[in-house]
Design an enzyme around this catalytic site. Structure first.
Site, mmCIF file in Angstrom:
data_model
loop_
_atom_site.group_PDB
_atom_site.id
_atom_site.type_symbol
_atom_site.label_atom_id
_atom_site.label_comp_id
_atom_site.label_asym_id
_atom_site.label_seq_id
_atom_site.Cartn_x
_atom_site.Cartn_y
_atom_site.Cartn_z
ATOM 1 N N PHE A 98 31.866 75.486 1.298
ATOM 2 C CA PHE A 98 31.441 75.156 -0.066
ATOM 3 C C PHE A 98 31.819 73.728 -0.435
ATOM 4 O O PHE A 98 31.465 73.233 -1.445
ATOM 5 C CB PHE A 98 32.038 76.131 -1.077
ATOM 6 C CG PHE A 98 31.741 77.571 -0.737
ATOM 7 C CD1 PHE A 98 30.527 77.909 -0.164
ATOM 8 C CD2 PHE A 98 32.661 78.566 -0.978
ATOM 9 C CE1 PHE A 98 30.238 79.217 0.165
ATOM 10 C CE2 PHE A 98 32.378 79.886 -0.665
ATOM 11 C CZ PHE A 98 31.169 80.204 -0.093
ATOM 12 N N TRP B 93 27.063 76.189 -7.606
ATOM 13 C CA TRP B 93 27.986 75.237 -6.997
ATOM 14 C C TRP B 93 28.539 75.783 -5.672
ATOM 15 O O TRP B 93 28.779 75.032 -4.720
ATOM 16 C CB TRP B 93 29.142 74.950 -7.963
ATOM 17 C CG TRP B 93 30.261 74.164 -7.344
ATOM 18 C CD1 TRP B 93 30.336 72.813 -7.193
ATOM 19 C CD2 TRP B 93 31.477 74.690 -6.788
ATOM 20 N NE1 TRP B 93 31.511 72.470 -6.579
ATOM 21 C CE2 TRP B 93 32.230 73.599 -6.323
ATOM 22 C CE3 TRP B 93 32.000 75.978 -6.662
ATOM 23 C CZ2 TRP B 93 33.473 73.768 -5.731
ATOM 24 C CZ3 TRP B 93 33.230 76.142 -6.066
ATOM 25 C CH2 TRP B 93 33.955 75.042 -5.608
ATOM 26 N N HIS B 94 28.706 77.118 -5.603
ATOM 27 C CA HIS B 94 29.282 77.701 -4.395
ATOM 28 C C HIS B 94 28.373 77.563 -3.181
ATOM 29 O O HIS B 94 28.847 77.527 -2.047
ATOM 30 C CB HIS B 94 29.609 79.176 -4.626
ATOM 31 C CG HIS B 94 30.900 79.394 -5.351
ATOM 32 N ND1 HIS B 94 30.994 79.313 -6.718
ATOM 33 C CD2 HIS B 94 32.156 79.656 -4.903
ATOM 34 C CE1 HIS B 94 32.247 79.537 -7.079
ATOM 35 N NE2 HIS B 94 32.973 79.742 -6.006
ATOM 36 N N GLY B 95 27.064 77.543 -3.371
ATOM 37 C CA GLY B 95 26.204 77.446 -2.204
ATOM 38 C C GLY B 95 24.742 77.269 -2.579
ATOM 39 O O GLY B 95 24.308 77.665 -3.666
ATOM 40 N N GLY C 121 28.239 77.603 -11.973
ATOM 41 C CA GLY C 121 29.384 77.872 -11.095
ATOM 42 C C GLY C 121 28.952 78.608 -9.831
ATOM 43 O O GLY C 121 29.442 78.331 -8.733
#
Length: 423
Positions: A423, A272-274, A269
């Site tokens: 994002f 996934w953001h960056g 997770g």
């Protein structure tokens, strides 16, 4: 747009194949998810992996170089990739039937949610798309959502933006107290920025006849990290739970495996953001925090002593620890590099506190207001709706006009971009 259309057509063809095939369905599913993750990886993570591999080989004295390519990722690629994967998994498990191409295209490219979510579930979306009269909203709900979104984004978030940019890039130039204030300012900024977008998105969805997708529920009143993730970015938390944590085994394969699954889910997770080590550290810290949270809950039940005083102050202690931990982890989320994050954290403890640059009462008032919204936001919202519903139409127009004028008056001339657009 061309990339999005091409992506949708390829995925729809595979989805159609999955729905008609009785054999090799798992192979089609794996192929599709791999293809989508590869597509996401090329646009979002290519330079990160190339740069990391280059640095690793150089550390082994293996002189080499990799091309750094300027890649512009399509807006919302992370969000619509999640929708595509959710669609495939739900079809694979026979939770939904394969939709027609038009419905599918509307779901993937639904414009109020494509840039920053919330991540609507396929089943609920198609149900409302085909039966749009099911949800009868009150106009007061829409007005509150849109005004709330504008106030959070245009006024509060834009104001706090000025207190976070430079301290997170050159922390060595700021005092200890400035850095602490900047970390609290970013805690308020990311909440008002993202929940403001979600409110606007949900308000527009209401006007289009769709039921709002809950994405925030006053997260900074949480008394545990577990509770925080039930209140923060709810649609993403539920997606990670249903399409990653549970398929990994969830809590069905023993305690150790459950804790590992929790950590892995948060790690992914975070990534996934960056594309950066700061996001990996951020996700890992939340994974470790959730593990400690789970272990502490079980330990606390077994403690022999029961103190009335402790029982009374425990909620406050729990809230304070949770809030400070979340604020601390946002430092990694917003820092441009691990080195800068390290300078920021060390500066909090080692920089002098004499020169306070952020000595503005407006900053303190803004942070206090955001905290109040996290404890009494539902009461404010309910009171505002009641006032609108009980007022004559002329009074309603006057109230809405006054609120809009105040928001515009308090807001800046230039509004910073939405954080989650990256994002």
């Amino acid at each position: 747009m061309a990339l999005l259309i091409t992506d949708m057509l390829i995925n729809y063809s595979l989805l159609k194949l999955l729905s008609v095939k009785q054999t090799h369905r798992k192979l089609i599913l794996i192929l599709t998810i791999t293809l989508n993750l590869f597509y996401l990886g090329v646009f979002k993570y290519f330079n990160f992996f190339a740069d990391s591999l280059f640095a690793f080989l150089n550390s082994l004295n293996l002189q080499t170089s990799f091309p750094i390519i300027q890649i512009i990722a399509p807006v919302g690629i992370s969000f619509y990739t999640f929708r595509i994967i959710a669609q495939f998994l739900d079809c694979y498990h026979y939770k939904i039937l394969c939709p027609n191409l038009i419905d599918y295209s509307i779901y993937i490219s639904y414009f109020p949610q494509i840039a920053s979510g919330p991540i609507a579930r396929p089943l609920e979306f198609y149900r409302q798309l085909n039966k749009p009269t099911k949800y009868n909203y009150e106009i007061a709900d829409v007005i509150v959502l849109i005004l709330s979104g504008l106030f959070k984004k245009y006024t509060l978030s834009s104001f706090l933006f000025n207190f976070t940019q430079l301290p997170f890039r050159t922390p060595q130039q700021y005092s200890s107290l400035d850095l602490i204030l900047a970390s609290f300012a970013y805690t308020g900024l990311i909440y008002t920025d993202f929940s403001g977008y979600s409110d606007l998105s949900n308000g527009i969805s209401c006007l289009l006849g769709f039921k709002p997708v809950p994405n925030f529920n006053m997260p900074y009143q949480s008394r545990s990290l577990q509770e925080f993730w039930r209140r923060w970015h709810i649609s993403l938390s539920e997606w990670l739970r249903d399409y990653l944590y549970i398929p990994l085994g969830g809590n069905r394969k023993g305690k150790t495996r459950q804790l590992f699954n929790l950590f892995l889910t948060m790690l992914i997770g975070g990534f996934w953001h960056g594309a950066g080590w700061t996001f990996i550290i951020w996700g890992s810290l939340h994974g470790i925090g959730l593990i400690v949270n789970h272990l502490w809950k079980e330990t606390a039940k077994k403690l022999p002593f029961k103190s009335e005083i402790f029982a009374k102050i425990a909620p406050l202690i729990n809230w304070l620890i949770t809030f400070l931990f979340i604020t601390f982890t946002w430092i990694f989320f917003n820092a441009v590099s691990l080195e800068t994050a390290g300078l920021f954290i060390s500066g909090i403890f080692t920089s002098p506190i004499k020169t306070i640059q952020f000595n503005y009462w407006q900053l303190y008032a803004c942070l206090a207001l955001i905290l109040a919204l996290n404890f009494y936001g539902d009461k404010f919202s309910h009171l505002f709706k009641q006032t609108l519903n009980r007022s004559h139409i002329i009074i309603q127009i006057a109230i809405i006009s006054l609120c809009t004028y105040t928001i515009l008056k308090l807001g800046p001339s230039t509004v910073p971009p939405f954080i989650y657009f990256n994002f």
